[in-house]
Design a protein around this motif. Structure first.
Motif, PDB file in Angstrom:
ATOM      1  N   ASP A   1       0.811  -1.224   0.000  1.00 58.82           N
ATOM      2  CA  ASP A   1       0.000   0.000   0.000  1.00 58.82           C
ATOM      3  C   ASP A   1       0.846   1.275   0.000  1.00 58.82           C
ATOM      4  OD1 ASP A   1      -2.315  -1.581   0.102  1.00 58.82           O
ATOM      5  OD2 ASP A   1      -2.294  -1.613   2.288  1.00 58.82           O
ATOM      6  N   GLU A   2       2.151   1.152  -0.188  1.00 60.35           N
ATOM      7  CA  GLU A   2       3.013   2.328  -0.285  1.00 60.35           C
ATOM      8  C   GLU A   2       3.313   2.635  -1.753  1.00 60.35           C
ATOM      9  OE1 GLU A   2       3.858   4.222   2.224  1.00 60.35           O
ATOM     10  OE2 GLU A   2       2.900   2.903   3.697  1.00 60.35           O
ATOM     11  N   GLU A   3       3.622   3.882  -2.048  1.00 60.14           N
ATOM     12  CA  GLU A   3       3.894   4.303  -3.428  1.00 60.14           C
ATOM     13  C   GLU A   3       5.373   4.504  -3.704  1.00 60.14           C
ATOM     14  OE1 GLU A   3       1.581   7.753  -4.208  1.00 60.14           O
ATOM     15  OE2 GLU A   3      -0.355   6.697  -4.064  1.00 60.14           O
ATOM     16  N   LEU A   4       6.190   4.614  -2.662  1.00 64.29           N
ATOM     17  CA  LEU A   4       7.613   4.867  -2.819  1.00 64.29           C
ATOM     18  C   LEU A   4       8.418   3.750  -2.165  1.00 64.29           C
ATOM     19  CD1 LEU A   4       7.753   8.689  -1.937  1.00 64.29           C
ATOM     20  CD2 LEU A   4       7.876   7.668  -4.228  1.00 64.29           C
ATOM     21  N   PRO A   5       9.631   3.498  -2.646  1.00 66.06           N
ATOM     22  CA  PRO A   5      10.500   2.526  -1.978  1.00 66.06           C
ATOM     23  C   PRO A   5      10.976   3.081  -0.639  1.00 66.06           C
ATOM     24  CG  PRO A   5      11.722   3.672  -3.677  1.00 66.06           C
ATOM     25  CD  PRO A   5      10.288   4.130  -3.812  1.00 66.06           C
ATOM     26  N   SER A   6      11.516   2.215   0.188  1.00 66.05           N
ATOM     27  CA  SER A   6      12.093   2.673   1.450  1.00 66.05           C
ATOM     28  C   SER A   6      13.262   1.778   1.831  1.00 66.05           C
ATOM     29  CB  SER A   6      11.057   2.701   2.574  1.00 66.05           C
ATOM     30  OG  SER A   6      10.501   1.422   2.779  1.00 66.05           O
ATOM     31  N   ALA A   7      14.257   2.402   2.429  1.00 66.27           N
ATOM     32  CA  ALA A   7      15.457   1.705   2.886  1.00 66.27           C
ATOM     33  C   ALA A   7      15.461   1.647   4.407  1.00 66.27           C
ATOM     34  CB  ALA A   7      16.705   2.423   2.382  1.00 66.27           C
ATOM     35  N   THR A   8      16.190   0.677   4.954  1.00 68.19           N
ATOM     36  CA  THR A   8      16.310   0.558   6.400  1.00 68.19           C
ATOM     37  C   THR A   8      17.757   0.343   6.803  1.00 68.19           C
ATOM     38  OG1 THR A   8      16.063  -1.854   6.544  1.00 68.19           O
ATOM     39  CG2 THR A   8      14.034  -0.536   6.537  1.00 68.19           C
ATOM     40  N   ALA A   9      18.055   0.680   8.036  1.00 69.64           N
ATOM     41  CA  ALA A   9      19.310   0.311   8.696  1.00 69.64           C
ATOM     42  C   ALA A   9      18.926  -0.332  10.024  1.00 69.64           C
ATOM     43  CB  ALA A   9      20.189   1.533   8.927  1.00 69.64           C
ATOM     44  N   SER A  10      19.638  -1.417  10.406  1.00 65.92           N
ATOM     45  CA  SER A  10      19.239  -2.189  11.580  1.00 65.92           C
ATOM     46  C   SER A  10      20.451  -2.664  12.365  1.00 65.92           C
ATOM     47  CB  SER A  10      18.407  -3.418  11.179  1.00 65.92           C
ATOM     48  OG  SER A  10      17.245  -3.064  10.477  1.00 65.92           O
ATOM     49  N   TRP A  11      20.228  -2.852  13.671  1.00 63.31           N
ATOM     50  CA  TRP A  11      21.234  -3.392  14.585  1.00 63.31           C
ATOM     51  C   TRP A  11      20.545  -4.295  15.601  1.00 63.31           C
ATOM     52  CZ3 TRP A  11      21.148   1.449  12.646  1.00 63.31           C
ATOM     53  CH2 TRP A  11      22.333   1.977  12.105  1.00 63.31           C
ATOM     54  N   LEU A  12      21.323  -5.201  16.203  1.00 59.88           N
ATOM     55  CA  LEU A  12      20.896  -5.949  17.369  1.00 59.88           C
ATOM     56  C   LEU A  12      21.691  -5.457  18.578  1.00 59.88           C
ATOM     57  CD1 LEU A  12      20.782  -9.647  16.076  1.00 59.88           C
ATOM     58  CD2 LEU A  12      18.838  -8.125  16.468  1.00 59.88           C
ATOM     59  N   GLY A  13      21.016  -5.340  19.721  1.00 64.99           N
ATOM     60  CA  GLY A  13      21.732  -4.876  20.901  1.00 64.99           C
ATOM     61  C   GLY A  13      20.930  -5.063  22.170  1.00 64.99           C
ATOM     62  N   HIS A  14      21.637  -4.952  23.292  1.00 66.48           N
ATOM     63  CA  HIS A  14      21.004  -4.953  24.605  1.00 66.48           C
ATOM     64  C   HIS A  14      20.833  -3.497  25.025  1.00 66.48           C
ATOM     65  CE1 HIS A  14      21.272  -9.271  25.224  1.00 66.48           C
ATOM     66  NE2 HIS A  14      22.554  -9.249  24.927  1.00 66.48           N
ATOM     67  N   TRP A  15      19.613  -2.991  24.904  1.00 58.14           N
ATOM     68  CA  TRP A  15      19.341  -1.596  25.230  1.00 58.14           C
ATOM     69  C   TRP A  15      18.254  -1.512  26.294  1.00 58.14           C
ATOM     70  CZ3 TRP A  15      19.314  -2.552  19.662  1.00 58.14           C
ATOM     71  CH2 TRP A  15      20.520  -2.180  19.046  1.00 58.14           C
ATOM     72  N   GLU A  16      18.447  -0.602  27.235  1.00 60.35           N
ATOM     73  CA  GLU A  16      17.418  -0.351  28.229  1.00 60.35           C
ATOM     74  C   GLU A  16      16.243   0.363  27.580  1.00 60.35           C
ATOM     75  OE1 GLU A  16      19.120   1.873  31.391  1.00 60.35           O
ATOM     76  OE2 GLU A  16      20.450   0.236  32.057  1.00 60.35           O
ATOM     77  N   ARG A  17      15.075   0.212  28.178  1.00 56.88           N
ATOM     78  CA  ARG A  17      13.907   0.924  27.676  1.00 56.88           C
ATOM     79  C   ARG A  17      14.120   2.431  27.790  1.00 56.88           C
ATOM     80  NH1 ARG A  17       9.017  -1.058  31.126  1.00 56.88           N
ATOM     81  NH2 ARG A  17      10.249  -2.975  31.185  1.00 56.88           N
ATOM     82  N   GLY A  18      13.520   3.162  26.873  1.00 59.97           N
ATOM     83  CA  GLY A  18      13.567   4.605  26.963  1.00 59.97           C
ATOM     84  C   GLY A  18      14.845   5.241  26.461  1.00 59.97           C
ATOM     85  N   CYS A  19      15.653   4.518  25.678  1.00 59.23           N
ATOM     86  CA  CYS A  19      16.884   5.144  25.178  1.00 59.23           C
ATOM     87  C   CYS A  19      16.579   6.193  24.117  1.00 59.23           C
ATOM     88  CB  CYS A  19      17.861   4.097  24.658  1.00 59.23           C
ATOM     89  SG  CYS A  19      17.241   2.985  23.383  1.00 59.23           S
ATOM     90  N   PHE A  20      15.403   6.159  23.541  1.00 62.79           N
ATOM     91  CA  PHE A  20      14.861   7.236  22.707  1.00 62.79           C
ATOM     92  C   PHE A  20      13.623   7.783  23.396  1.00 62.79           C
ATOM     93  CE2 PHE A  20      16.964   4.658  19.435  1.00 62.79           C
ATOM     94  CZ  PHE A  20      17.661   5.640  18.733  1.00 62.79           C
ATOM     95  N   GLY A  21      13.279   9.028  23.096  1.00 65.98           N
ATOM     96  CA  GLY A  21      12.007   9.548  23.556  1.00 65.98           C
ATOM     97  C   GLY A  21      10.883   8.811  22.860  1.00 65.98           C
TER      98      GLY A  21
END
Length: 243
Positions: free
Chosen positions: A220-240
């Motif tokens: 249902d999207e009209e444009l392509p999209s790219a991603t970047a990904s990592w695996l890690g041990h992160w505490e909750r709330g490291c981003f707002g």
């Protein structure tokens, strides 16, 4: 024993979750070009979440950071992949594991491809850490950012792979969960639901993909999209929080 909180999603505003999330069923495909035989895809029967569903997915006091789904918007200081990589290195895990970047065309019901075959497995678990049933609760979470230019969706099954293993494995305590356990679970005519959550360019998510079967979609999207990904041990709330 059923999962008491099969998908724990961090949110502040239930209306914000309702606004960007839908729920539906799944279907299996056999012999379809480009897919593994038996791959699990969304059925396409999307409907809005009912008003009471956000409360079912809310974390509780027993939710571990490693089992939490979180959504975020990148800070304005992140302008390219180099600055994004630097940011990920500052989130608290000194050794985040970079994963292969993707660049997906629009219109794909699922986007993940197996590197060894190029086939799509559909909704699957990430078992690259090869953890046992007892240890997969503490697996690294996947952090994924939509780099655009188009939007995309995160697909999350609301039943954990541990629940599937308990249903289909006699000695599940020593088993190492795999996507095939999810397939066997469905083969026993068990019903599951999948959430479809909109991720706009510049937004991202963290999720326990060794625990919850998942994929992404550009349907249902009209444009392509790219991603970047990592695996890690992160505490909750490291981003707002985004929602």
């Amino acid at each position: 024993m059923p999962d008491l909180h099969p998908a724990a999603i961090a949110f502040r505003d239930p209306a914000a979750l309702l606004d960007r999330c839908e729920i539906g069923g799944v279907r299996r495909v056999y012999g379809e070009p480009g897919y593994e035989s038996g791959a699990v895809l969304p059925a396409g029967d999307w409907s809005p979440l009912s008003d009471d569903l956000p409360a079912r997915y809310a974390p509780n006091i027993f939710t571990r950071d490693s089992g939490l789904v979180e959504f975020f918007r990148l800070p304005s200081t992140v302008t390219d992949l180099q600055s994004l990589t630097a940011l990920v290195g500052e989130l608290g895990d000194p050794f985040p594991v970079p994963l292969a970047a993707t660049d997906d065309p629009p219109g794909e019901p699922v986007t993940h491809r197996l590197p060894e075959s190029g086939l799509r497995p559909g909704l699957h678990i990430d078992n690259r850490q090869n953890l046992s049933y007892a240890d997969c609760d503490g697996a690294r979470r996947r952090l994924c950012v939509n780099l655009g230019p188009g939007g995309r969706h995160l697909l999350l099954v609301t039943t954990t792979i541990k629940s599937a293993c308990r249903a289909v494995r006699d000695r599940y305590e020593t088993h190492h969960p795999h996507t095939e356990d999810f397939w066997r679970f469905l083969g026993d005519r068990k019903r599951v639901s999948v959430l479809r959550i909109r991720i706009d360019p510049g937004e991202g998510w963290l999720a326990p993909t060794a625990l919850l079967p998942y994929d992404e979609s550009t349907e249902d999207e009209e444009l392509p999209s790219a991603t970047a990904s990592w695996l890690g041990h992160w505490e909750r709330g490291c981003f707002g929080p985004l929602i």
